[in-house]
Design an enzyme around this catalytic site. Structure first.
Site, short mmCIF file in Angstrom:
data_model
loop_
_atom_site.label_atom_id
_atom_site.label_comp_id
_atom_site.label_asym_id
_atom_site.label_seq_id
_atom_site.Cartn_x
_atom_site.Cartn_y
_atom_site.Cartn_z
N GLU A 126 12.52 -9.70 1.12
CA GLU A 126 11.80 -8.50 1.59
C GLU A 126 12.68 -7.28 1.35
OE1 GLU A 126 11.49 -8.58 5.83
OE2 GLU A 126 10.24 -6.78 5.95
N ARG A 178 5.19 11.00 -2.27
CA ARG A 178 4.91 10.63 -0.88
C ARG A 178 6.17 10.80 -0.03
NH1 ARG A 178 4.76 4.43 1.26
NH2 ARG A 178 4.14 4.92 3.39
N ARG A 194 13.25 4.09 12.46
CA ARG A 194 12.06 4.95 12.45
C ARG A 194 11.19 4.66 13.69
NH1 ARG A 194 9.46 4.62 6.70
NH2 ARG A 194 8.34 6.43 7.54
N TYR A 234 11.31 8.62 1.23
CA TYR A 234 11.24 7.59 0.19
C TYR A 234 11.88 7.98 -1.14
CZ TYR A 234 7.98 5.57 3.52
OH TYR A 234 7.41 5.06 4.66
N ALA A 282 3.25 -0.94 4.64
CA ALA A 282 2.71 -0.96 6.01
C ALA A 282 2.29 -2.36 6.47
CB ALA A 282 1.53 0.00 6.11
N PRO A 296 0.80 -1.23 0.00
CA PRO A 296 0.00 0.00 0.00
C PRO A 296 0.82 1.27 0.00
CG PRO A 296 -0.10 -1.08 2.14
CD PRO A 296 0.56 -2.05 1.20
N ASN A 297 0.30 2.24 -0.74
CA ASN A 297 0.83 3.61 -0.84
C ASN A 297 2.11 3.71 -1.66
OD1 ASN A 297 -1.24 4.86 0.84
ND2 ASN A 297 -0.30 3.70 2.52
N ARG A 352 7.38 0.36 13.55
CA ARG A 352 8.00 -0.21 12.34
C ARG A 352 9.12 -1.20 12.68
NH1 ARG A 352 5.81 3.13 8.30
NH2 ARG A 352 5.48 5.24 9.07
N ASP A 357 1.86 -15.99 6.72
CA ASP A 357 1.43 -17.36 6.41
C ASP A 357 1.65 -17.68 4.94
OD1 ASP A 357 0.63 -17.90 8.99
OD2 ASP A 357 -1.51 -17.56 8.62
N HIS A 363 12.83 -2.80 1.57
CA HIS A 363 12.27 -1.50 1.99
C HIS A 363 13.16 -0.39 1.49
CE1 HIS A 363 9.43 -3.48 4.66
NE2 HIS A 363 10.43 -4.25 5.05
N LEU A 364 12.54 0.68 1.06
CA LEU A 364 13.29 1.87 0.65
C LEU A 364 13.98 2.50 1.86
CD1 LEU A 364 10.27 3.03 -1.37
CD2 LEU A 364 12.50 2.83 -2.46
N SER A 365 13.21 2.68 2.92
CA SER A 365 13.74 3.28 4.15
C SER A 365 14.29 2.19 5.06
CB SER A 365 12.64 4.07 4.86
OG SER A 365 11.65 3.18 5.37
N HIS A 425 4.26 -4.69 8.98
CA HIS A 425 4.23 -4.57 10.43
C HIS A 425 2.94 -5.13 11.05
CE1 HIS A 425 7.52 -2.01 9.33
NE2 HIS A 425 6.72 -1.16 8.72
N ASN A 438 8.06 -5.60 -1.38
CA ASN A 438 8.01 -4.50 -0.42
C ASN A 438 6.58 -4.47 0.12
OD1 ASN A 438 7.95 -2.22 1.10
ND2 ASN A 438 8.95 -0.89 -0.41
C1 DQA Z 1 8.39 0.89 3.60
C2 DQA Z 1 8.54 1.03 5.12
C3 DQA Z 1 7.21 0.80 5.82
O1 DQA Z 1 7.37 0.99 7.22
C4 DQA Z 1 6.17 1.80 5.33
O2 DQA Z 1 4.91 1.52 5.91
C5 DQA Z 1 6.08 1.88 3.85
C6 DQA Z 1 7.29 1.78 3.05
C7 DQA Z 1 9.70 1.24 2.85
O3 DQA Z 1 9.81 0.86 1.70
O4 DQA Z 1 10.56 1.91 3.42
O5 DQA Z 1 5.01 2.10 3.30
O6 DQA Z 1 8.09 -0.47 3.31
#
Ligand code: DQA
Length: 147
Positions: free
Chosen positions: A99, A19, A108, A24, A78, A11-12, A112, A88, A101-103, A81, A75
Site C-alpha cells: 500500500e 489536485r 491528516r 499531493y 479514499a 479515485p481522484n 484518514r 477482502d 500514499h503520497l501524503s 478508509h 494507492n
Molecule cells: C491518498 C491519501 C488518501 O487519504 C486520499 O483520500 C487520497 C490520496 C494519498 O496518496 O496520500 O486520495 O491515498
C-alpha cells in the site's frame, strides 16, 4: 521475463498535478507512471499501471494481477478508509501487496487514520510524495527476490 508488477491507483488520482498540490505535489499520474516504469525496468520487470475512480474496477484489477502478475503496489486513495471490498480482495490475493500514499494520512483528518487496506497489505509506505511509489516498488522487488 517475469510476470509484471501491477500498480493500481484509486479515485481522484487522475487529477494529480492539479489536485491540492500543497498536499499531493505537482507531479501528474503520468509522471509517476514514467518513474515507476524506469525503476521496474532497471530490475528487469514490466509494470501494468492503471487508475480507476470505481471501487469494483480496483477489485477487478487486483484479481487480474493475482492471475497475471507477480506483485501489486496500490494507492487506494479514499477507498483506503472505507473499502471492505478491497480488504477482502487483498486478503484473497496470493501476491505481495504494498500500500502506498503520497501524503501521510495519519498526520491528516481523523477519518484518514483508519486503513482497511493496511489490515490486509504486506507493507505500507506513505508521506514521501511520488517517491512513495518508488519505495513501494522497491519493497515489492525485495519481496520477490526472497521467493
Ligand atoms: C491518498 C491519501 C488518501 O487519504 C486520499 O483520500 C487520497 C490520496 C494519498 O496518496 O496520500 O486520495 O491515498
Amino acid at each position: 521475463m517475469p510476470k509484471p508488477i501491477y500498480i493500481i491507483n484509486g479515485p481522484n488520482l487522475n487529477l494529480l498535478g492539479q489536485r491540492e498540490p500543497d498536499i499531493y505535489g505537482y507531479q501528474t499520474l503520468a509522471d509517476i507512471e514514467a518513474l515507476c516504469t524506469k525503476q521496474a525496468q532497471a530490475h528487469g520487470y514490466q509494470i501494468v499501471f492503471s487508475q480507476s475512480n470505481i471501487e469494483g474496477e480496483l477489485v477487478n484489477q487486483i484479481q487480474a494481477a493475482n492471475k497475471l502478475g507477480s506483485a501489486v503496489v496500490i494507492n487506494p486513495a479514499a477507498y483506503t478508509h472505507t473499502s471492505v471490498a478491497l480488504y477482502d480482495c487483498i486478503k484473497a490475493c496470493e501476491l505481495p501487496v504494498i500500500e502506498v500514499h503520497l501524503s501521510q494520512p495519519h498526520a491528516r483528518e481523523d477519518f484518514r487514520h483508519v486503513s482497511y487496506v493496511s489490515q490486509a497489505a504486506k507493507a505500507t509506505i506513505s508521506g514521501m510524495g511520488a517517491q512513495s511509489y518508488i519505495l513501494g516498488l522497491d519493497a515489492a522487488l525485495h519481496l520477490l527476490t526472497l521467493n
